[in-house]
Scaffold this motif. Structure first.
Motif, PDB file in Angstrom:
ATOM      1  N   ASP A  60       0.816  -1.215   0.000  1.00  0.00           N
ATOM      2  CA  ASP A  60       0.000   0.000   0.000  1.00  0.00           C
ATOM      3  C   ASP A  60       0.849   1.265   0.000  1.00  0.00           C
ATOM      4  O   ASP A  60       0.326   2.373   0.172  1.00  0.00           O
ATOM      5  CB  ASP A  60      -0.922   0.009   1.228  1.00  0.00           C
ATOM      6  CG  ASP A  60      -1.933  -1.130   1.188  1.00  0.00           C
ATOM      7  OD1 ASP A  60      -2.319  -1.515   0.062  1.00  0.00           O
ATOM      8  OD2 ASP A  60      -2.314  -1.628   2.260  1.00  0.00           O
ATOM      9  N   SER A  61       2.152   1.109  -0.174  1.00  0.00           N
ATOM     10  CA  SER A  61       3.052   2.265  -0.129  1.00  0.00           C
ATOM     11  C   SER A  61       3.626   2.553  -1.515  1.00  0.00           C
ATOM     12  O   SER A  61       3.685   1.676  -2.386  1.00  0.00           O
ATOM     13  CB  SER A  61       4.200   2.008   0.856  1.00  0.00           C
ATOM     14  OG  SER A  61       3.708   1.764   2.156  1.00  0.00           O
ATOM     15  N   THR A  62       4.050   3.779  -1.685  1.00  0.00           N
ATOM     16  CA  THR A  62       4.689   4.194  -2.938  1.00  0.00           C
ATOM     17  C   THR A  62       6.004   4.884  -2.618  1.00  0.00           C
ATOM     18  O   THR A  62       6.078   5.716  -1.704  1.00  0.00           O
ATOM     19  CB  THR A  62       3.786   5.164  -3.723  1.00  0.00           C
ATOM     20  OG1 THR A  62       2.554   4.517  -4.030  1.00  0.00           O
ATOM     21  CG2 THR A  62       4.464   5.598  -5.017  1.00  0.00           C
ATOM     22  N   LYS A  63       7.023   4.516  -3.354  1.00  0.00           N
ATOM     23  CA  LYS A  63       8.315   5.186  -3.197  1.00  0.00           C
ATOM     24  C   LYS A  63       8.695   5.817  -4.535  1.00  0.00           C
ATOM     25  O   LYS A  63       8.448   5.265  -5.601  1.00  0.00           O
ATOM     26  CB  LYS A  63       9.399   4.211  -2.732  1.00  0.00           C
ATOM     27  CG  LYS A  63       9.593   2.994  -3.627  1.00  0.00           C
ATOM     28  CD  LYS A  63      10.700   2.088  -3.102  1.00  0.00           C
ATOM     29  CE  LYS A  63      10.895   0.871  -4.015  1.00  0.00           C
ATOM     30  NZ  LYS A  63      12.025   0.023  -3.584  1.00  0.00           N
ATOM     31  N   THR A  64       9.266   6.993  -4.470  1.00  0.00           N
ATOM     32  CA  THR A  64       9.644   7.731  -5.674  1.00  0.00           C
ATOM     33  C   THR A  64      11.069   8.240  -5.525  1.00  0.00           C
ATOM     34  O   THR A  64      11.596   8.353  -4.412  1.00  0.00           O
ATOM     35  CB  THR A  64       8.701   8.923  -5.919  1.00  0.00           C
ATOM     36  OG1 THR A  64       8.753   9.789  -4.783  1.00  0.00           O
ATOM     37  CG2 THR A  64       7.274   8.462  -6.143  1.00  0.00           C
ATOM     38  N   GLY A  65      11.672   8.555  -6.668  1.00  0.00           N
ATOM     39  CA  GLY A  65      13.033   9.080  -6.616  1.00  0.00           C
ATOM     40  C   GLY A  65      13.644   9.189  -7.999  1.00  0.00           C
ATOM     41  O   GLY A  65      12.933   9.280  -9.013  1.00  0.00           O
ATOM     42  N   THR A  88       7.137   7.533   1.451  1.00  0.00           N
ATOM     43  CA  THR A  88       6.511   8.724   2.053  1.00  0.00           C
ATOM     44  C   THR A  88       6.884   8.858   3.528  1.00  0.00           C
ATOM     45  O   THR A  88       6.815   9.949   4.103  1.00  0.00           O
ATOM     46  CB  THR A  88       4.978   8.638   1.915  1.00  0.00           C
ATOM     47  OG1 THR A  88       4.527   7.386   2.451  1.00  0.00           O
ATOM     48  CG2 THR A  88       4.567   8.740   0.451  1.00  0.00           C
ATOM     49  N   THR A  89       7.311   7.743   4.119  1.00  0.00           N
ATOM     50  CA  THR A  89       7.732   7.782   5.527  1.00  0.00           C
ATOM     51  C   THR A  89       9.146   8.322   5.688  1.00  0.00           C
ATOM     52  O   THR A  89       9.607   8.544   6.805  1.00  0.00           O
ATOM     53  CB  THR A  89       7.667   6.370   6.125  1.00  0.00           C
ATOM     54  OG1 THR A  89       8.511   5.501   5.359  1.00  0.00           O
ATOM     55  CG2 THR A  89       6.239   5.845   6.113  1.00  0.00           C
ATOM     56  N   GLY A  90       9.853   8.485   4.574  1.00  0.00           N
ATOM     57  CA  GLY A  90      11.220   8.988   4.626  1.00  0.00           C
ATOM     58  C   GLY A  90      12.276   7.912   4.494  1.00  0.00           C
ATOM     59  O   GLY A  90      13.469   8.224   4.386  1.00  0.00           O
TER      60      GLY A  90
END
Length: 300
Positions: free
Chosen positions: A236-241, A280-282
């Motif tokens: 359910d999480s998304t990571k970007t970069g 989004t949590t860092g």
């Protein structure tokens, strides 16, 4: 012993004389550059009306002897459209053998035809191109920080790209464009799918090999790199970069239908991608992928 040396000298000397006699000095050239004088005449065996070949490493032409004295001769070009390409006091090669002359003339004409064909070929290929590609591939290796290697099963990838390039000469081409990636990693324990999307700006250089047996097909090789953005969904999480494509290599085959302004391409590709993404949590995570791909496309 002395007699033997004298005999050998007499036998060898004509060879050197004959070799040196093949070189002549341009004495003078007329203002019209249609006639010229050389420092060879009747003593050299030149007769009025004789046709001979004069040449350097760059050019050759035939001329007729119109005036001959003992030590000098005046020559007129047979080609009325040509001009004498030599300079006064220049040393050139002189040939009086008719067989050699016509052989040289034939070779000169052949070189002219080949040069015109090369110029025509370069006019057709040198220029700007747009290339559209679609590729499918699988990962040869992959790793993600803080994720056990055994929990990653396989990864398949699909990408589309559009590039604008300039063919500099027969062999070299440089270009740049955009690329859109979509891949899915299969995870185990638990079973899951991890989709990622990436957008790149890319640049590459391509080397084109010569045509295959006078066909409209050839092989080429390219090397390039890219930078862009990456996004991955994990549960359910998304990571970007950011993502880097460094390097990618392709070996391709290009063929063009007769009398067409476009061509088809097929490629094998190897590439290395590194994505550095943040949840989004860092929390940060780095992913490294080596892909093997097959691509098809069109150029126009």
């Amino acid at each position: 012993m002395n007699k033997l040396i004298i005999i050998l000298s007499l036998l060898i000397a004509p060879v050197f004389v004959q070799a040196s006699d093949n070189l002549v000095i341009i004495q003078s050239i007329s203002n019209s550059k249609k006639t010229f004088v050389i420092r060879k005449g009747r003593d050299f065996g030149i007769s009025k009306g004789q046709i001979s070949l004069f040449s350097t490493t760059d050019i050759s032409f035939t001329a007729r002897a119109t005036e001959v004295t003992r030590f000098y001769s005046l020559w007129t070009l047979l080609d009325k459209e040509a001009t004498v390409p030599f300079n006064p006091e220049e040393v050139v090669t002189y040939t009086s053998s008719l067989e050699r002359i016509w052989s040289e003339v034939a070779l000169t004409k052949l070189r002219e035809v080949e040069q015109k064909q090369e110029e025509s070929y370069l006019r057709n290929i040198v220029g700007n191109y747009i290339s559209l590609r679609a590729s499918w591939g699988v990962s040869l290796s992959q790793s993600t920080s803080e994720v056990a290697a055994e929990s990653l099963d396989s990864r398949t990838t699909l990408h589309f790209e559009a590039t604008y390039s300039k063919r500099m000469n027969r062999h070299l081409e440089i270009g740049g464009g955009v690329r859109f990636d979509s891949d899915t990693a299969k995870g185990t324990n638990p079973d899951r799918s991890i989709p990622s999307t990436r957008n790149f700006l890319i640049a590459d250089i391509t080397y084109h090999f010569n045509q295959l047996r006078d066909s409209r097909s050839h092989i080429y090789a390219g090397l390039g790199a890219g930078i862009g953005k990456s996004s991955t969904e994990v549960a359910d999480s998304t990571k970007t970069g950011s993502a880097t494509l460094l390097p990618y290599f392709r070996l391709g085959y290009e063929t063009s239908p007769e009398k067409s302004s476009y061509s088809f391409i097929a490629e094998l590709q190897i590439e290395n991608i590194v994505a550095k993404e943040t949840f989004t949590t860092g929390d940060e995570q780095s992913t490294g992928i080596v892909n093997s791909k097959f691509a098809i496309g069109v150029r126009f």
